[in-house]
Every structure is written in C-alpha cells, then in structure tokens.
Design a protein around this motif. Structure first.
Motif, PDB file in Angstrom:
ATOM      1  N   THR A  93      -0.292   7.979   5.954  1.00 32.36           N
ATOM      2  CA  THR A  93       0.871   7.750   5.086  1.00 32.36           C
ATOM      3  C   THR A  93       1.201   8.991   4.273  1.00 32.36           C
ATOM      4  O   THR A  93       2.368   9.418   4.202  1.00 32.36           O
ATOM      5  CB  THR A  93       0.599   6.566   4.134  1.00 32.36           C
ATOM      6  N   PRO A 117      -8.366   4.443  -5.178  1.00 35.57           N
ATOM      7  CA  PRO A 117      -6.991   3.967  -5.348  1.00 35.57           C
ATOM      8  C   PRO A 117      -6.669   3.585  -6.788  1.00 35.57           C
ATOM      9  O   PRO A 117      -7.555   3.255  -7.577  1.00 35.57           O
ATOM     10  CB  PRO A 117      -6.924   2.746  -4.423  1.00 35.57           C
ATOM     11  N   GLN A 155     -10.205  11.505   0.149  1.00 41.99           N
ATOM     12  CA  GLN A 155      -9.387  10.580  -0.630  1.00 41.99           C
ATOM     13  C   GLN A 155     -10.025  10.348  -1.989  1.00 41.99           C
ATOM     14  O   GLN A 155     -11.241  10.407  -2.136  1.00 41.99           O
ATOM     15  CB  GLN A 155      -9.279   9.235   0.097  1.00 41.99           C
ATOM     16  N   THR A 159      -3.267   5.329  -2.911  1.00 37.86           N
ATOM     17  CA  THR A 159      -4.445   6.138  -2.625  1.00 37.86           C
ATOM     18  C   THR A 159      -4.061   7.616  -2.615  1.00 37.86           C
ATOM     19  O   THR A 159      -3.242   8.031  -1.789  1.00 37.86           O
ATOM     20  CB  THR A 159      -5.060   5.769  -1.269  1.00 37.86           C
ATOM     21  N   ALA A 198       3.304   2.770   2.607  1.00 38.49           N
ATOM     22  CA  ALA A 198       2.822   2.795   3.982  1.00 38.49           C
ATOM     23  C   ALA A 198       3.816   2.094   4.904  1.00 38.49           C
ATOM     24  O   ALA A 198       4.414   1.083   4.536  1.00 38.49           O
ATOM     25  CB  ALA A 198       1.451   2.123   4.063  1.00 38.49           C
ATOM     26  N   ARG A 225       0.839  -1.199   0.000  1.00 42.64           N
ATOM     27  CA  ARG A 225       0.000   0.000   0.000  1.00 42.64           C
ATOM     28  C   ARG A 225       0.873   1.248   0.000  1.00 42.64           C
ATOM     29  O   ARG A 225       1.958   1.282   0.594  1.00 42.64           O
ATOM     30  CB  ARG A 225      -0.908   0.020   1.231  1.00 42.64           C
ATOM     31  N   SER A 262      -4.039   4.466   8.024  1.00 37.68           N
ATOM     32  CA  SER A 262      -4.837   4.997   6.920  1.00 37.68           C
ATOM     33  C   SER A 262      -3.943   5.600   5.849  1.00 37.68           C
ATOM     34  O   SER A 262      -2.807   6.003   6.129  1.00 37.68           O
ATOM     35  CB  SER A 262      -5.800   6.077   7.430  1.00 37.68           C
ATOM     36  N   PRO A 263      -4.457   5.710   4.610  1.00 35.06           N
ATOM     37  CA  PRO A 263      -3.705   6.404   3.566  1.00 35.06           C
ATOM     38  C   PRO A 263      -3.425   7.859   3.925  1.00 35.06           C
ATOM     39  O   PRO A 263      -2.387   8.402   3.532  1.00 35.06           O
ATOM     40  CB  PRO A 263      -4.626   6.309   2.348  1.00 35.06           C
ATOM     41  N   ALA A 317       0.483   5.880  -0.541  1.00 34.63           N
ATOM     42  CA  ALA A 317      -0.410   7.034  -0.647  1.00 34.63           C
ATOM     43  C   ALA A 317       0.399   8.235  -1.099  1.00 34.63           C
ATOM     44  O   ALA A 317       1.606   8.329  -0.848  1.00 34.63           O
ATOM     45  CB  ALA A 317      -1.088   7.324   0.691  1.00 34.63           C
TER      46      ALA A 317
END
Length: 201
Positions: free
Chosen positions: A89, A113, A110, A123, A79, A41, A85-86, A43
């Motif tokens: 990050t 993604p 947001q 994201t 992350a 993941r 959470s995004p 962001a």
C-alpha cells in the motif's frame, strides 16, 4: 556507501544513515497506538533520502482535497482491496502521489500501527530512496514536496503537544514547526514515534 575515514584522526566515521538503519531495525517499535477494532487499513511511507544529510520526504496536501486540505503529510493512503501488505500500500501510494518508483525504495521495515481520528488503522513503512529522484506531485492530491532533515525529525526536544479528549478517548496531539511549516496530527505523531524508537539511551 561504507564508513569513510576522517583524514585527521584516521578513525572511521559512520554516516547518519549508517547510524540510523541499525538503530531502527534493532530496536523494538513503540507500542501500537490503537483504539479497538478497525476495518479500514492504510499505510504511509517515510521516504528517507540517501544523502550526506538525509531527509524525510513530506508533502503538502492540495487545498482542494476534502480531507485534511493543506496539511503536511507523508505519502500514503487507504489499502486497495486485495493488497497483501502495508508495504504494498505504502509503495503504491508513494508512486501515485509523488512518483517514487517502488523498485527505488529500500524498505527497512514497518513501525507499529496507529489509529487515525478518521477511522483508519495506519501502518508507517520506513524506506531509503535515492537522492534527487525526479519527483512529480499528483496535482489533485499534492501541492508541494519538501524534505525535513532526518536529524531534525529525530530531535525529540523540537516536538510540542497538547492532550485532548475526543469521543471519550484521550489523545496526545503533536506539533512540529519547521521553517514556517506546521507539521501536526498523525504525521507529527508518527515522526515523534520514530524519534522515540531510535533515540540513544
């Protein structure tokens, strides 16, 4: 700042940000552009400066980086373990890369993604930052910081693209040329998706 009055007509005129914020928050995001399960993941932050002519803060990646050296990017990255959470990050990465204090960011929300070609599910997080923050790029990651005017970023007619196939997956690769700087790949794709989301119907 609230709406200001045009002295010639007496009508309230909304600032660019006053028009943008409800359009972003009240429209459905574009469909997520994902290609299957992704364990990694990431962001990015789309930091929009609170100016009379707002801009989206972009960076040029350091030429010494192994991944995407010299490319135009949004502040962001992978992350950390335990990051909840995004948004967390994106704010951490923006502080580490360009010195944006997390508490200075008014997070608007947001976007859906997007999967990168390097295997991350990214994201995008949109936020407003104060004008003229004393930014400092991390020299190991960032060689330059500049603004792309928000009105220019939201102009769909300025984007170009090519369709390509990679590992049997068809992808559309976007390009955006601004003052001699070529914005392309994931960053241009995210900006295009933002412009599509908030365009006037």
């Amino acid at each position: 700042a609230g709406p200001h009055t045009d002295g010639t007509t007496g009508e309230n005129i909304m600032s660019p940000l006053e028009r943008f914020i409800p359009r972003f928050q009240l429209t459905r995001p574009s469909e997520a552009e994902i290609a299957g399960e992704r364990d990694r993941r990431a962001a990015v932050l789309l930091p929009i400066t609170n100016k009379a002519r707002p801009g989206i803060l972009l960076t040029q990646r350091a030429a010494s980086l192994r991944s995407h050296p010299g490319q135009i990017a949004l502040p962001g990255g992978a992350a950390d373990p335990g990051e909840i959470s995004p948004i967390a990050t994106a704010l951490r990465e923006a502080r580490e890369e360009v010195g944006i204090p997390p508490q200075a960011v008014q997070v608007l929300g947001q976007m859906a993604p997007v999967d990168s070609v390097t295997g991350f599910r990214v994201t995008p997080v949109v936020g407003i930052i104060p004008p003229y923050l004393p930014l400092a790029g991390n020299p190991q990651e960032v060689s330059d910081i500049f603004e792309l005017p928000l009105d220019a970023a939201l102009d769909l007619s300025r984007y170009r693209y090519i369709d390509m196939t990679r590992n049997t997956v068809e992808r559309r690769l976007y390009f955006y040329l601004y003052e001699g700087r070529m914005i392309w790949g994931l960053t241009a794709g995210i900006l295009y998706r933002l412009a599509t989301q908030v365009k006037n119907d």
